[in-house]
Design a protein around this motif. Structure first.
Motif, mmCIF file in Angstrom:
data_model
loop_
_atom_site.group_PDB
_atom_site.id
_atom_site.type_symbol
_atom_site.label_atom_id
_atom_site.label_comp_id
_atom_site.label_asym_id
_atom_site.label_seq_id
_atom_site.Cartn_x
_atom_site.Cartn_y
_atom_site.Cartn_z
ATOM 1 N N ILE A 577 -20.153 7.789 -38.226
ATOM 2 C CA ILE A 577 -20.652 8.918 -39.032
ATOM 3 C C ILE A 577 -21.974 9.422 -38.456
ATOM 4 O O ILE A 577 -22.181 10.635 -38.281
ATOM 5 N N VAL A 578 -22.883 8.508 -38.166
ATOM 6 C CA VAL A 578 -24.207 8.880 -37.660
ATOM 7 C C VAL A 578 -24.090 9.588 -36.314
ATOM 8 O O VAL A 578 -24.688 10.651 -36.096
ATOM 9 N N ASN A 579 -23.302 9.008 -35.405
ATOM 10 C CA ASN A 579 -23.182 9.591 -34.054
ATOM 11 C C ASN A 579 -22.573 10.986 -34.106
ATOM 12 O O ASN A 579 -23.009 11.894 -33.395
ATOM 13 N N LYS A 580 -21.562 11.156 -34.957
ATOM 14 C CA LYS A 580 -20.917 12.467 -35.061
ATOM 15 C C LYS A 580 -21.868 13.492 -35.669
ATOM 16 O O LYS A 580 -21.970 14.637 -35.204
ATOM 17 N N ALA A 581 -22.599 13.055 -36.698
ATOM 18 C CA ALA A 581 -23.513 13.976 -37.369
ATOM 19 C C ALA A 581 -24.635 14.403 -36.425
ATOM 20 O O ALA A 581 -25.015 15.581 -36.394
ATOM 21 N N ILE A 582 -25.158 13.479 -35.669
ATOM 22 C CA ILE A 582 -26.244 13.801 -34.730
ATOM 23 C C ILE A 582 -25.719 14.720 -33.632
ATOM 24 O O ILE A 582 -26.386 15.659 -33.201
ATOM 25 N N ILE A 649 -21.520 13.356 -47.337
ATOM 26 C CA ILE A 649 -22.707 13.450 -46.477
ATOM 27 C C ILE A 649 -22.919 14.895 -46.023
ATOM 28 O O ILE A 649 -24.020 15.446 -46.119
ATOM 29 N N ASN A 650 -21.872 15.507 -45.525
ATOM 30 C CA ASN A 650 -21.984 16.898 -45.061
ATOM 31 C C ASN A 650 -21.843 17.866 -46.240
ATOM 32 O O ASN A 650 -20.918 18.674 -46.299
ATOM 33 N N CYS A 651 -22.772 17.751 -47.153
ATOM 34 C CA CYS A 651 -22.747 18.613 -48.352
ATOM 35 C C CYS A 651 -23.366 19.983 -48.038
ATOM 36 O O CYS A 651 -23.890 20.209 -46.955
ATOM 37 N N ARG A 660 -29.312 11.842 -46.440
ATOM 38 C CA ARG A 660 -28.248 10.841 -46.441
ATOM 39 C C ARG A 660 -27.998 10.308 -45.022
ATOM 40 O O ARG A 660 -27.724 9.117 -44.827
ATOM 41 N N LEU A 661 -28.119 11.206 -44.058
ATOM 42 C CA LEU A 661 -27.992 10.774 -42.668
ATOM 43 C C LEU A 661 -29.129 9.825 -42.287
ATOM 44 O O LEU A 661 -28.912 8.817 -41.610
ATOM 45 N N ALA A 662 -30.333 10.112 -42.775
ATOM 46 C CA ALA A 662 -31.484 9.248 -42.505
ATOM 47 C C ALA A 662 -31.295 7.869 -43.127
ATOM 48 O O ALA A 662 -31.712 6.847 -42.552
#
Length: 683
Positions: A577-582, A649-651, A660-662
């Motif tokens: 999730i973190v890697n994709k979001a970043i 997360i991707n709200c 939430r990502l942090a």
């Protein structure tokens, strides 16, 4: 029907130390070139004796090559590569074909199938092998331009019962060879077929197989040892060397003059017998009574001559010891300033001062170490380098120091042991003083030589940097010592900064990384996955190798358990999730999450557990309770699952999404307190 290829090159004596290299080189050449040309065979065997190197290729397929195409360069290769390929094979661009291999296109050309002849191929390959054979030393003889290890006497080459006329250095192959130089029935032996070769040689006193010759020697020695209630002092290197000196081993036994050897330490007698005379020794575990040597011809006068030479050597050693004993070791310490350690690093006496300081420094981490004994051991450890005995027998350094020392028993033992371990099989020192001085000595040499610009690259390691590094690591691990390795390096480096004028001493990180690479190689030999090793050693906090080794062992076992797989799954889920979001975000600024922006109870619970887990893991890692830290990570499972399943997360809110990502990034950082789980490859 499959054919048999026999090749023999008979020459003057080939030094036994070069046998292993020659066998490997010949076998690799034939296997590589035959396979490259799609020549089928069942087995390649290479044998070597003092006078000949022999090659068997069994069940050789002598039919035309089934693959009628020659592979060329990649279609994307340069024009020079393509032109060279065409020129070599005498073809034009119109003859080119393309074939796909592993998804890439390569050029091919067709062979002229009627032009291939196995006999011509074998002749050309063996002649090429002769020309390109690499000996550590080679020579020319007579008016010949070609080079070989020793002058060649004859060449034999047969495919079944037909001679292949291989030619080198003016000699053309035939089906004629020679047996044992002195014991053969006939001067020349005619070989009718490869199948007859071994039998004909053995009938003429040549044992071709190296292992069979070695067994013949050992059997003769064991029988003699059993008859006299003695045992062979193991020396595998010398035994292999003796095996390579003869074609038909005859073992002779001689007596060791007890009057000449009674006052000599056993190690001195062994050194004279093994190193100087190249004999094997037989004793009762305390004294050496007989020696064994391997000869071509049995002659009682020979052994009498050997005994007289050995008596003279033993008498010389007694004289040197008597001269050395006129002074104590402190006298020889003062002589060490005349012995150079390294051109850039000063004398051995300066080295003694450094290892004295370093050994006292690290002694505080060695249980039961006495600073007085450590200091005295370090002061005397190198003294015997200035003695006559060690100058004559360098392999006795340390041993003679212990023999000459009139000191406490632990100091004497430590002087002897401080060079250990020299090889991977030798045991490490066990006494506290020996451990301290051995570590200090090796680290001083390692740091100094790195500062002086010496390197170990490939197989080249002139100063034994790898050996010293492995010695340091083995001593630490096998004695379960908790010495902070970075402080150890710092202390050793600091002493050089005052003695190495003009030399840059800021190479501590280089020494640390070199040690870590050797540490990895040691651990990987225990069949621990490299990714597990790297996940622990990549952390900046690594300073205690014993703890690091313990953590690697625990993590390796833990990942095979359900709990371990659960920890890895949690990390992987969060990490993805973190890697994709970043990756998708243009804003890579990862600030800490803010509690006031945690709205859903699932993310509040996850954040609360993260705070608790962070404190607990920090404390457990500080107390070296690694498994407890891993167990703490398991506790993330229900909170992470709830968060992932119920919190978006991707709200729509950019602020909430970043927060939430942090939070997830914080969780990743907590996992990294234990190990870098991103490096793990758990199946």
């Amino acid at each position: 029907m499959p054919s048999q290829l026999l090749f023999e090159c008979l020459s003057e004596e080939i030094p036994s130390r070069m046998h292993g290299l020659a066998v490997t080189q010949a076998k690799n050449y034939i296997v590589t070139n035959f396979s490259k040309n799609n020549i089928k065979f069942k087995l390649v065997e290479v044998y070597i004796t003092a006078r000949r190197i022999v090659l068997f290729v069994k069940d050789l397929d002598t039919s035309l090559v089934k693959n009628n195409e020659i592979k060329g360069p990649n279609v994307n290769a340069g024009q020079d590569a393509l032109e060279g390929f065409l020129k070599k094979n005498k073809k034009n661009k119109e003859d080119l074909l393309t074939r796909k291999i592993n998804g890439e296109d390569f050029y091919f050309i067709k062979k002229n199938s009627d032009s291939f002849d196995i006999k011509t191929f074998i002749k050309s390959q063996l002649e090429e092998m002769f020309k390109n054979f690499s000996w550590p030393k080679s020579m020319r003889w007579g008016e010949k331009k070609e080079r070989w290890i020793r002058p060649i006497k004859s060449i034999l080459c047969m495919l079944d019962n037909e001679v292949i006329p291989v030619s080198f250095a003016g000699i053309t192959a035939s089906n004629i060879t020679s047996g044992h130089r002195f014991l053969s029935k006939d001067e020349f032996l005619i070989i009718r077929s490869p199948a007859d070769y071994l039998e004909v040689l053995e009938e003429n006193n040549v044992i071709l197989n190296q292992d069979k010759r070695k067994k013949c020697i050992v059997d003769q020695i064991n029988k003699f040892a059993q008859d006299h209630s003695l045992q062979l002092e193991k020396n595998e290197y010398l035994l292999n060397e003796l095996t390579g000196l003869v074609e038909w081993p005859i073992v002779l036994f001689g007596k060791v003059n007890q009057e000449k050897s009674v006052e000599l330490p056993k190690e001195v007698v062994l050194s004279i017998i093994n190193t100087q005379q190249k004999y094997l020794a037989l004793g009762d575990g305390h004294k050496i009574f007989y020696f064994a040597t391997v000869v071509n011809v049995k002659n009682n006068r020979v052994i009498k001559g050997y005994e007289k030479i050995l008596e003279a050597r033993l008498a010389d050693a007694q004289f040197l010891i008597s001269q050395d004993k006129k002074h104590d070791l402190d006298y020889y310490v003062n002589k060490l300033d005349s012995i150079l350690f390294h051109t850039s690093l000063g004398s051995v006496k300066e080295k003694v001062k450094r290892i004295t300081a370093v050994s006292k420094y690290i002694a505080i981490w060695i249980p039961h170490a006495s600073l007085i004994k450590v200091e005295r051991t370090a002061h005397l450890a190198k003294a015997d380098l200035a003695t006559s005995m060690v100058r004559e027998f360098p392999e006795l350094q340390g041993i003679m120091g212990g023999h000459y020392a009139q000191e406490d028993e632990e100091i004497v033992e430590s002087i002897i042991e401080h060079y250990k371990p020299i090889g991977p099989e030798q045991e490490c020192p066990k006494t506290p003083s020996a451990i301290a001085v051995s570590l200090a000595d090796k680290m001083d040499s390692l740091v100094g030589l790195v500062i002086a610009g010496e390197k170990a690259s490939g197989s080249y390691d002139q100063f034994g940097l790898r050996r010293m590094s492995i010695g340091i690591i083995r001593i630490i691990l096998e004695n379960n010592l908790h010495i902070p390795i970075k402080l150890f390096i710092d202390k050793s480096t600091s002493l050089y900064s005052r003695t190495t004028s003009g030399i840059i001493v800021n190479k501590k990180q280089l020494v640390f990384e070199f040690l870590l690479e050797r540490f990895k190689s040691i651990v990987k030999k225990e069949n621990i996955s490299p990714d597990i090793v790297n996940s622990i050693l990549c952390q900046e906090s690594i300073n205690d190798l014993s703890i690091a080794k313990e953590q690697i062992d625990i993590l390796s076992d833990y990942l095979n358990l359900p709990e371990g797989r659960k920890v890895h799954d949690i990390y992987k889920r969060v990490g993805n999730i973190v890697n994709k979001a970043i990756k998708d975000s243009k804003d890579n600024d990862s600030k800490s999450y803010r509690k006031r922006l945690l709205l859903d109870h699932q993310e509040i619970e996850l954040a609360n557990y993260a705070v608790s887990a962070y404190k607990n893991i920090k404390q457990t890692m500080k107390n070296h309770h690694f498994k407890a830290a891993l167990d703490e990570l398991v506790g993330f499972a229900p909170f992470v699952d709830q968060f992932m399943n119920n919190v978006k997360i991707n709200c729509d809110s950019n602020v909430l999404r970043k927060n939430r990502l942090a939070l997830l990034i914080k969780i990743i950082s907590i996992f990294h307190l234990v190990a870098n789980f991103s490096m793990l490859k758990v199946k």
